[in-house]
Scaffold this active site. Structure first.
Site, short mmCIF file in Angstrom:
data_model
loop_
_atom_site.label_atom_id
_atom_site.label_comp_id
_atom_site.label_asym_id
_atom_site.label_seq_id
_atom_site.Cartn_x
_atom_site.Cartn_y
_atom_site.Cartn_z
N LYS A 73 3.00 19.57 8.58
CA LYS A 73 1.91 20.50 8.90
C LYS A 73 2.44 21.74 9.63
O LYS A 73 2.10 22.86 9.27
CB LYS A 73 0.87 19.76 9.75
CG LYS A 73 -0.31 20.60 10.17
CD LYS A 73 -1.46 19.74 10.62
CE LYS A 73 -1.02 18.61 11.52
NZ LYS A 73 -0.46 19.02 12.81
N THR A 75 5.49 22.80 9.59
CA THR A 75 6.34 23.49 8.62
C THR A 75 5.50 24.39 7.71
O THR A 75 5.87 25.53 7.43
CB THR A 75 7.09 22.43 7.75
OG1 THR A 75 7.71 21.50 8.64
CG2 THR A 75 8.14 23.06 6.88
N ARG A 96 1.48 24.68 19.01
CA ARG A 96 1.53 24.05 20.33
C ARG A 96 2.98 23.87 20.78
O ARG A 96 3.90 23.85 19.98
CB ARG A 96 0.85 22.68 20.26
CG ARG A 96 -0.64 22.77 20.01
CD ARG A 96 -1.25 21.41 19.79
NE ARG A 96 -0.72 20.77 18.60
CZ ARG A 96 -0.78 19.47 18.35
NH1 ARG A 96 -1.36 18.67 19.20
NH2 ARG A 96 -0.28 18.97 17.24
N LYS A 107 8.62 10.88 17.49
CA LYS A 107 8.31 11.93 16.53
C LYS A 107 9.45 12.90 16.27
O LYS A 107 9.50 13.57 15.26
CB LYS A 107 7.08 12.73 17.03
CG LYS A 107 5.79 12.09 16.64
CD LYS A 107 4.60 12.66 17.34
CE LYS A 107 4.43 14.15 17.20
NZ LYS A 107 3.14 14.59 17.75
N ALA A 275 -3.54 15.51 19.96
CA ALA A 275 -4.75 15.54 19.14
C ALA A 275 -5.41 14.18 19.06
O ALA A 275 -6.59 14.09 18.75
CB ALA A 275 -4.41 16.03 17.74
N PHE A 303 -2.40 16.35 13.91
CA PHE A 303 -2.67 15.18 13.08
C PHE A 303 -3.60 15.50 11.90
O PHE A 303 -3.62 16.62 11.42
CB PHE A 303 -3.19 14.00 13.91
CG PHE A 303 -2.19 13.49 14.90
CD1 PHE A 303 -0.88 13.21 14.52
CD2 PHE A 303 -2.52 13.29 16.23
CE1 PHE A 303 0.06 12.74 15.44
CE2 PHE A 303 -1.59 12.81 17.16
CZ PHE A 303 -0.31 12.54 16.74
N PHE A 383 8.37 17.97 -1.95
CA PHE A 383 9.59 17.22 -1.69
C PHE A 383 10.41 17.15 -2.98
O PHE A 383 9.85 17.17 -4.08
CB PHE A 383 9.26 15.79 -1.21
CG PHE A 383 8.92 15.70 0.25
CD1 PHE A 383 9.81 15.12 1.16
CD2 PHE A 383 7.73 16.22 0.74
CE1 PHE A 383 9.50 15.05 2.51
CE2 PHE A 383 7.41 16.15 2.08
CZ PHE A 383 8.30 15.56 2.98
N TRP A 411 9.91 24.69 2.69
CA TRP A 411 10.97 23.92 3.35
C TRP A 411 12.33 24.32 2.77
O TRP A 411 13.29 24.53 3.49
CB TRP A 411 10.73 22.42 3.16
CG TRP A 411 11.70 21.56 3.92
CD1 TRP A 411 11.61 21.13 5.20
CD2 TRP A 411 12.94 21.04 3.41
NE1 TRP A 411 12.71 20.38 5.54
CE2 TRP A 411 13.54 20.31 4.48
CE3 TRP A 411 13.61 21.11 2.19
CZ2 TRP A 411 14.78 19.66 4.33
CZ3 TRP A 411 14.83 20.47 2.05
CH2 TRP A 411 15.41 19.75 3.12
#
Length: 558
Positions: A73, A75, A96, A107, A275, A303, A383, A411
Site C-alpha cells: 500500500k 509502495t 505515516r 512488519k 490503524a 491496513f 509481482f 516496484w
C-alpha cells in the site's frame, strides 16, 4: 532474478538537498528547519500563512485486508505520487511515520519498496526527527504527574482504582501489558494496577494527529480524561496542570516532516497512529499543509479499507473538514489467491480459479468505499510471478463491480509503472465526481454507530456487548460525549474479528470487549475481539536480523 533489495536501492538514491525539495512546493529555505541534509520540519509560521489558499485534490490509497503475501500500500502511495509528477502534475504524498515496535517485531520498515520508496529509509524507520520519542515523553509525563498528585495528598480525590491513563513505550513488549506500580513501601506511593500500551496507541498521538495547531493541541491534551473520582466524575489532564508542559514537549513534533521519494518528489511523513487500534492516518496538519502547496495530495490509511479507510472518512475527514476526490484500493494477484484458499508456499503457481475465488474480498472493499460517495479505482500491484490470465481475472471482476483495475509496476519501474494509474486518478479527481459523506451522523447514538460500522462495513449480523459496556456508552452520552465518532480496534486480517476468516464472510458477530473514551482526541475506542493495544514480539523477531555490517551500514531493517 538479480533484483536489488529495497535497502540497496535506497542506498543508491540520488537525493537532493531538502531545501530543493521544499522549493518545488514553494517553501522558502528559511521556513524549513533542517534535520541533517535530507529531512526538515516545516515552520508553524509558514503553515499559518497558507490559510487563504485553495486546496488541491485529496486522493486516498487504501487496500484489501492484508495477507502474509504483502500488498504494497505504501509502495503504491509513493508510486502514484511519483506517477502524478511524471505526467506533469504538481503532487505531494503524505504518509505515516514508522513505529519502532513493529520495525523490530514483524512488519519491517514502512517507507515503500523497490523503486517506489521514500528516503532516507533507515532514519525514517528508526528515530527520524524524534516525534515518537516526544509523544512517549509527553504521555509518560502525564502518567508521572497523576501518581505524583496521588502521592502528595490527592487533592483531586482521584480513585486510584479508576485511573484510566496507562503508560506507553514504542516497543512491542507483552510483559508490560498489565503491571503493578508503586511497590516498595511508603516512599514509592500507593500500589495500584497499571499497564503499558504501544506509543502509537497513545491518545497523545491521536491528539497530535488531529490538532490544527499548537493551541488546538493544548486544548485537546487538556480535555484528556485521566481518571475518575469515587462518584464517577472525570478528572482531566488540565486539572493536573500537565497540558502546558506536554505541549512544550510536543512543540517540534507538531511540525510536519518533509522528505523525498527516490524520484526527488516531496513527501510529508508525520504522525503514525496504528490503524487496528487507533485511527490509522497521518496528521491533519501535514495533509492540510500539503493540500495548500500541491494540486494533488496522495495519502494512505492503514491496513485494509475496513479499518484505515473507514476511520479516514468517519474520523479524520469529519474532524478536519476534508473530502477525498478519489480512492485507490490496492490489491495483488497473490493476495487474491490467498483469499481464495491457496497456501503461501504455492502462490508462485498460476491459479486463475483461486484468484476468482478470492476476489469477493476486494469486491466488498470497493462497495464499502463507494458507500462514502467516492469513486474507486483498483491498483493491481504487480509481482513478477503474476500471469496475464490472473491479472485479467482481477480486471474482469472489478469491471463487473462497476470500477476499473489498472496494473501498476512501480516496484520495478518507479513512476513509469504508474503512468496509467496516475492519468486515470487525475481525470477522476478533476471531474469532481465525489459526493463524500461520512457513514453516520454525529447525533446518532454511540452503540448505533458501532452497529452501523459492524453491519455496513464488516457485514456482521450483530454486535455483542454486555450490559456493562452499554451502560458505559449511555453514561458518556449523558456526559455530553454522544456526538463523538467511534474508533474500532479490530484485527486487520479479516472483515470479522477472527483473523483467520479470509474472503468476504457474512453471518458473523462482533464482540465488544472494552470501550475507552478518548475525550482529547475526540473519539470512543471500541476494542473488539482479541485485539491488543500492546503487541508482543513474534517467536523470531526482525530484531535478530538487524545489525551494522563491516562498512557501518544497517542491514536487515527491511
Amino acid at each position: 532474478m538479480g533484483y536489488k533489495s529495497d535497502i540497496e536501492i535506497a542506498r543508491e538514491a540520488k537525493k537532493q538537498p531538502i531545501q530543493e525539495i521544499g522549493a518545488k512546493l514553494g517553501i522558502p529555505a528559511e521556513d524549513l528547519l533542517p534535520y541533517g541534509h535530507d529531512k526538515a520540519k516545516v515552520s508553524e509560521a509558514f503553515i499559518k500563512g497558507l490559510a487563504g489558499r485553495e486546496n488541491g485534490k485529496l486522493i486516498l490509497v487504501t487496500a484489501i485486508n492484508p495477507t502474509p503475501a504483502g500488498e504494497g500500500k505504501t509502495t503504491t502511495t509513493v508510486g502514484l505520487g511519483d506517477g502524478l509528477n511524471r505526467i506533469g502534475k504538481k503532487a505531494a504524498i503524505c504518509i505515516r511515520e514508522a513505529s519502532l515496535g513493529p520495525c523490530f517485531g514483524m512488519k519491517g520498515g514502512a517507507a515503500g519498496g523497490g523503486y517506489a520508496q521514500v528516503v532516507p529509509m533507515e532514519e525514517m524507520n528508526l528515530h527520524f526527527t524524534g516525534d515518537f520519542h516526544a509523544i512517549t515523553s509527553a504521555h509518560n509525563l502525564l502518567s508521572a504527574m497523576i501518581d505524583n498528585h496521588i502521592y502528595w495528598g490527592n487533592e483531586l480525590e482521584i480513585d486510584i482504582r479508576r485511573v484510566a491513563w496507562r503508560r506507553v513505550v514504542d516497543m512491542n513488549d507483552r510483559a508490560l501489558r498489565q503491571i503493578t506500580a508503586s511497590l516498595g513501601g511508603v516512599a514509592n506511593g500507593f500500589p495500584r494496577e497499571a499497564g503499558f500500551d504501544i506509543t502509537v496507541a497513545s491518545e497523545v498521538m491521536a491528539c497530535l494527529c488531529l490538532a490544527d495547531d499548537l493551541a488546538d493541541l493544548q486544548k485537546r491534551l487538556g480535555d484528556i480524561i485521566v481518571a475518575y473520582r469515587r462518584d464517577r466524575s472525570p478528572v482531566y489532564c488540565r486539572d493536573l496542570k500537565a497540558d502546558g508542559a506536554m505541549t512544550v514537549l510536543l512543540k517540534d513534533a507538531m511540525q510536519p516532516n518533509l522528505v523525498q521519494t527516490l524520484e526527488n518528489n516531496p513527501a510529508f511523513v508525520h504522525g503514525g497512529p496504528f490503524a487496528n487500534i487507533a485511527h490509522g492516518c497521518n496528521s491533519v496538519i501535514a495533509t492540510k499543509t500539503a493540500l495548500k502547496l500541491a494540486d494533488y495530495v496522495v495519502t494512505e490509511a492503514g491496513f485494509g479499507a475496513d479499518l484505515g479507510a473507514e476511520k479516514f472518512m468517519n474520523i479524520k475527514c469529519r474532524k478536519a473538514g476534508l473530502a477525498p476526490s478519489a480512492v485507490v484500493v490496492v490489491a495483488t494477484v497473490r493476495a487474491m489467491k490467498m483469499n481464495g484458499g491457496v497456501a503461501k508456499a504455492d502462490l508462485g503457481a498460476e491459479n486463475v480459479e483461486a484468484v476468482k475465488k478470492g476476489c469477493p474480498n476486494l469486491g466488498r472493499h470497493i462497495e464499502n468505499v463507494k458507500s462514502f460517495g467516492v469513486p474507486v479505482v483498483v491498483a493491481i500491484n504487480h509481482f513478477v510471478t503474476d500471469t496475464d490470465a490472473e491479472v485479467q481475472a482481477v480486471k474482469d471482476y472489478v469491471a463487473s463491480m462497476g470500477s476499473e483495475a489498472i496494473l501498476c509496476q512501480h516496484w520495478a519501474k518507479g513512476s513509469e509503472g504508474t503512468e496509467e494509474l496516475a492519468t486515470r486518478v487525475a481525470q477522476i479527481a478533476d471531474a469532481d465526481m465525489a459526493n463524500f459523506a461520512p457513514l453516520y451522523p454525529d447525533e446518532m447514538g454511540l452503540f448505533d454507530k458501532i452497529e452501523t460500522i459492524a453491519k455496513r462495513i464488516y457485514r456482521a449480523d450483530e454486535v455483542l456487548a454486555d450490559k456493562k459496556i452499554r451502560d458505559q456508552l449511555r453514561q458518556w452520552e449523558d456526559q455530553g460525549y454522544g456526538h463523538l465518532p467511534v474508533c474500532m480496534a479490530k484485527t486487520q486480517y479479516s472483515f470479522s474479528t477472527d483473523p483467520n476468516l479470509r474472503g468476504a464472510p457474512t453471518g458473523h458477530s462482533v464482540p465488544v470487549r472494552e470501550v475507552r473514551l478518548s475525550a482529547g482526541a475526540g473519539f470512543i475506542v471500541v476494542i473488539c475481539g482479541e485485539i491488543m493495544t500492546m503487541p508482543g514480539l513474534p517467536r523470531v523477531p526482525s530484531a535478530e536480523q538487524i545489525m551494522l555490517n563491516a562498512d557501518g551500514q544497517i542491514e536487515g531493517l527491511f
